[in-house]
Design a protein around this motif. Structure first.
Motif, PDB file in Angstrom:
ATOM      1  N   GLY A  92       0.775  -1.131  -0.140  1.00  0.00           N
ATOM      2  CA  GLY A  92       0.070   0.015   0.016  1.00  0.00           C
ATOM      3  C   GLY A  92       0.985   1.327   0.138  1.00  0.00           C
ATOM      4  N   ALA A  93       1.933   1.453   0.614  1.00  0.00           N
ATOM      5  CA  ALA A  93       2.663   2.411   0.864  1.00  0.00           C
ATOM      6  C   ALA A  93       3.458   2.952  -0.535  1.00  0.00           C
ATOM      7  CB  ALA A  93       3.768   2.336   1.950  1.00  0.00           C
ATOM      8  N   VAL A  94       3.922   1.592  -1.125  1.00  0.00           N
ATOM      9  CA  VAL A  94       4.800   2.168  -2.440  1.00  0.00           C
ATOM     10  C   VAL A  94       3.679   2.355  -3.384  1.00  0.00           C
ATOM     11  CG1 VAL A  94       6.366   1.050  -3.965  1.00  0.00           C
ATOM     12  CG2 VAL A  94       6.634   0.209  -1.829  1.00  0.00           C
ATOM     13  N   ALA A  95       2.459   1.702  -3.419  1.00  0.00           N
ATOM     14  CA  ALA A  95       1.543   2.060  -4.343  1.00  0.00           C
ATOM     15  C   ALA A  95       0.825   3.525  -4.526  1.00  0.00           C
ATOM     16  CB  ALA A  95       0.495   1.254  -4.497  1.00  0.00           C
ATOM     17  N   PHE A  96       0.887   3.878  -3.059  1.00  0.00           N
ATOM     18  CA  PHE A  96       0.490   5.448  -2.774  1.00  0.00           C
ATOM     19  C   PHE A  96       1.701   6.335  -3.241  1.00  0.00           C
ATOM     20  CE2 PHE A  96       0.751   9.166  -0.234  1.00  0.00           C
ATOM     21  CZ  PHE A  96      -0.647   9.507  -0.221  1.00  0.00           C
ATOM     22  N   VAL A  97       2.876   6.057  -3.164  1.00  0.00           N
ATOM     23  CA  VAL A  97       3.808   6.907  -3.681  1.00  0.00           C
ATOM     24  C   VAL A  97       3.696   6.986  -5.166  1.00  0.00           C
ATOM     25  CG1 VAL A  97       6.409   7.099  -4.042  1.00  0.00           C
ATOM     26  CG2 VAL A  97       5.487   6.514  -1.475  1.00  0.00           C
ATOM     27  N   PHE A  98       3.707   5.859  -5.819  1.00  0.00           N
ATOM     28  CA  PHE A  98       3.556   5.649  -7.166  1.00  0.00           C
ATOM     29  C   PHE A  98       2.333   6.410  -7.721  1.00  0.00           C
ATOM     30  CE2 PHE A  98       6.540   2.480  -9.066  1.00  0.00           C
ATOM     31  CZ  PHE A  98       7.371   2.444  -8.192  1.00  0.00           C
ATOM     32  N   ALA A  99       1.176   6.390  -7.311  1.00  0.00           N
ATOM     33  CA  ALA A  99       0.075   6.999  -7.727  1.00  0.00           C
ATOM     34  C   ALA A  99       0.083   8.536  -7.382  1.00  0.00           C
ATOM     35  CB  ALA A  99      -1.155   6.432  -6.744  1.00  0.00           C
ATOM     36  N   ALA A 100       0.613   8.784  -6.199  1.00  0.00           N
ATOM     37  CA  ALA A 100       0.930  10.306  -6.010  1.00  0.00           C
ATOM     38  C   ALA A 100       1.771  10.958  -6.986  1.00  0.00           C
ATOM     39  CB  ALA A 100       1.525  10.480  -4.602  1.00  0.00           C
ATOM     40  N   SER A 101       2.783  10.141  -7.630  1.00  0.00           N
ATOM     41  CA  SER A 101       3.715  10.737  -8.511  1.00  0.00           C
ATOM     42  C   SER A 101       2.921  11.032  -9.861  1.00  0.00           C
ATOM     43  CB  SER A 101       5.011   9.764  -8.882  1.00  0.00           C
ATOM     44  OG  SER A 101       4.442   8.869  -9.618  1.00  0.00           O
ATOM     45  N   THR A 102       1.893  10.133 -10.120  1.00  0.00           N
ATOM     46  CA  THR A 102       0.922  10.139 -11.267  1.00  0.00           C
ATOM     47  C   THR A 102       0.329  11.366 -11.211  1.00  0.00           C
ATOM     48  OG1 THR A 102       0.917   7.806 -11.708  1.00  0.00           O
ATOM     49  CG2 THR A 102      -0.592   9.171 -12.814  1.00  0.00           C
ATOM     50  N   VAL A 103      -0.361  11.758  -9.971  1.00  0.00           N
ATOM     51  CA  VAL A 103      -1.219  12.886  -9.956  1.00  0.00           C
ATOM     52  C   VAL A 103      -0.537  14.264  -9.854  1.00  0.00           C
ATOM     53  CG1 VAL A 103      -2.686  14.179  -8.260  1.00  0.00           C
ATOM     54  CG2 VAL A 103      -2.956  11.582  -8.574  1.00  0.00           C
ATOM     55  N   LEU A 104       0.858  14.419  -9.480  1.00  0.00           N
ATOM     56  CA  LEU A 104       1.559  15.534  -9.134  1.00  0.00           C
ATOM     57  C   LEU A 104       2.285  15.550 -10.562  1.00  0.00           C
ATOM     58  CD1 LEU A 104       2.935  15.209  -5.620  1.00  0.00           C
ATOM     59  CD2 LEU A 104       1.073  16.562  -6.530  1.00  0.00           C
ATOM     60  N   LEU A 105       2.782  14.705 -11.254  1.00  0.00           N
ATOM     61  CA  LEU A 105       3.864  14.838 -12.114  1.00  0.00           C
ATOM     62  C   LEU A 105       3.186  14.233 -13.648  1.00  0.00           C
ATOM     63  CD1 LEU A 105       7.041  13.370 -10.629  1.00  0.00           C
ATOM     64  CD2 LEU A 105       6.256  15.631 -10.924  1.00  0.00           C
ATOM     65  N   GLY A 106       2.045  13.798 -13.811  1.00  0.00           N
ATOM     66  CA  GLY A 106       1.407  13.532 -14.886  1.00  0.00           C
ATOM     67  C   GLY A 106       2.354  12.330 -15.624  1.00  0.00           C
ATOM     68  N   ARG A 107       2.502  12.534 -16.909  1.00  0.00           N
ATOM     69  CA  ARG A 107       3.277  11.426 -17.666  1.00  0.00           C
ATOM     70  C   ARG A 107       4.770  11.362 -17.208  1.00  0.00           C
ATOM     71  NH1 ARG A 107       2.110   9.298 -22.300  1.00  0.00           N
ATOM     72  NH2 ARG A 107       4.221   9.567 -22.932  1.00  0.00           N
ATOM     73  N   ARG A 108       5.137  12.496 -16.465  1.00  0.00           N
ATOM     74  CA  ARG A 108       6.579  12.266 -15.981  1.00  0.00           C
ATOM     75  C   ARG A 108       6.777  11.311 -14.703  1.00  0.00           C
ATOM     76  NH1 ARG A 108       8.396  18.356 -15.335  1.00  0.00           N
ATOM     77  NH2 ARG A 108       6.016  18.539 -14.649  1.00  0.00           N
ATOM     78  N   GLY A 109       5.537  11.219 -14.231  1.00  0.00           N
ATOM     79  CA  GLY A 109       5.516  10.168 -13.077  1.00  0.00           C
ATOM     80  C   GLY A 109       5.272   8.836 -13.366  1.00  0.00           C
ATOM     81  N   PHE A 110       5.000   7.933 -12.359  1.00  0.00           N
ATOM     82  CA  PHE A 110       4.846   6.657 -12.694  1.00  0.00           C
ATOM     83  C   PHE A 110       3.378   6.400 -13.020  1.00  0.00           C
ATOM     84  CE2 PHE A 110       8.094   6.563  -9.237  1.00  0.00           C
ATOM     85  CZ  PHE A 110       9.097   5.654  -9.867  1.00  0.00           C
TER      86      PHE A 110
END
Length: 264
Positions: free
Chosen positions: A176-194
């Protein structure tokens, strides 16, 4: 000092050579199923699953010639390639068996890890082909892995000296913790995130490693990041991708998790 403090596992059939014929037979049985999943799901998002050869329409799977799901990966009618490249699925299965042998865990744990690997292998090839991780596979990997690790905890199997219940809770927390970090990067960075698919994948891959402790989780992620970075540099130098290009991260997550699982 080792990354985990797990209890000694007695030498058994997993480490003996006597079980290899059965393992090879199991791989030969499972390989056509994985090839079918890869061929069916290697389509753009929002597109219906593939049911036949793109060139001539000949169906593959139980309704078509077996050649398409063999190591040759060719249509039974026109001989066009279907799905994953020839022999790659079979090789990946052998590597997965080697990972389970190196891990050498008790029976229920091994079943949990085998389930994750069986879900991860088609995800590996689908993400390479079309840069997507289908929800049906990431969900099956997550819920199946969580449930089987829960059974391992009830059976008394333990990744560390802390005990099965603590190991299971840590596995869920890690996923859950790693998935939250990855999902947050998607929201914050868009295509530059995971991608969200990557976040859904780590629900299971980080849980598998979290069963042993936080060290394997960090090792698996480190291997994934380093492998992705080196591959990107090689492809840039070779002119195969541009700086603005997108490299699927799912295969590297799976590779890193397999390395950490084998060493756990």
């Amino acid at each position: 000092m080792s990354l985990t403090e797990h209890r000694p596992t007695p030498a058994g059939p997993l480490r003996s050579g006597a079980g290899w014929p059965l393992r090879l037979l199991a791989a030969a049985t499972v390989a056509p199923l994985i090839r079918w999943i890869v061929a069916a799901d290697s389509v753009p998002g929002g597109t219906a699953r593939r049911t036949g050869c793109d060139n001539c329409g000949t169906p593959f799977g139980s309704a078509g010639p077996p050649l398409a799901l063999s190591p040759l990966a060719r249509c039974g009618a026109c001989r066009q390639r279907i799905g994953a490249p020839p022999a790659t699925v079979e090789l990946a299965l052998l590597v997965s068996i080697g990972v389970l042998v190196l891990a050498a865990r008790p029976a229920v744990e091994t079943v949990a890890f085998a389930w994750w690997l069986l879900c991860a292998l088609p995800l590996f090839f689908v993400d390479l082909a079309v840069h997507r991780l289908p929800d049906r596979l990431t969900s099956a990997a997550a819920f199946g892995t969580w449930g089987l690790l829960g059974l391992a905890a009830l059976a008394g199997d333990s990744g560390t000296a802390a005990g099965g219940g603590a190991d299971w809770l840590r596995a869920l927390l890690a996923g859950g913790a790693v998935a939250f970090v990855f999902a947050a990067s998607t929201v914050l960075l868009g295509r530059r995130g995971f991608g969200l698919g990557d976040a859904k994948l780590v629900l299971s891959s980080a849980a598998v490693l979290g069963w042993f402790g936080w060290g394997p989780v960090f090792l698996g992620l480190m291997v994934a990041f380093v492998a992705a970075a080196l591959t990107s540099v090689v492809l840039l130098v070779a002119g195969r991708v541009r700086w603005s290009g997108h490299l699927p991260f799912g295969p590297f997550l799976i590779l890193g998790s397999m390395v950490a699982l084998a060493l756990a």
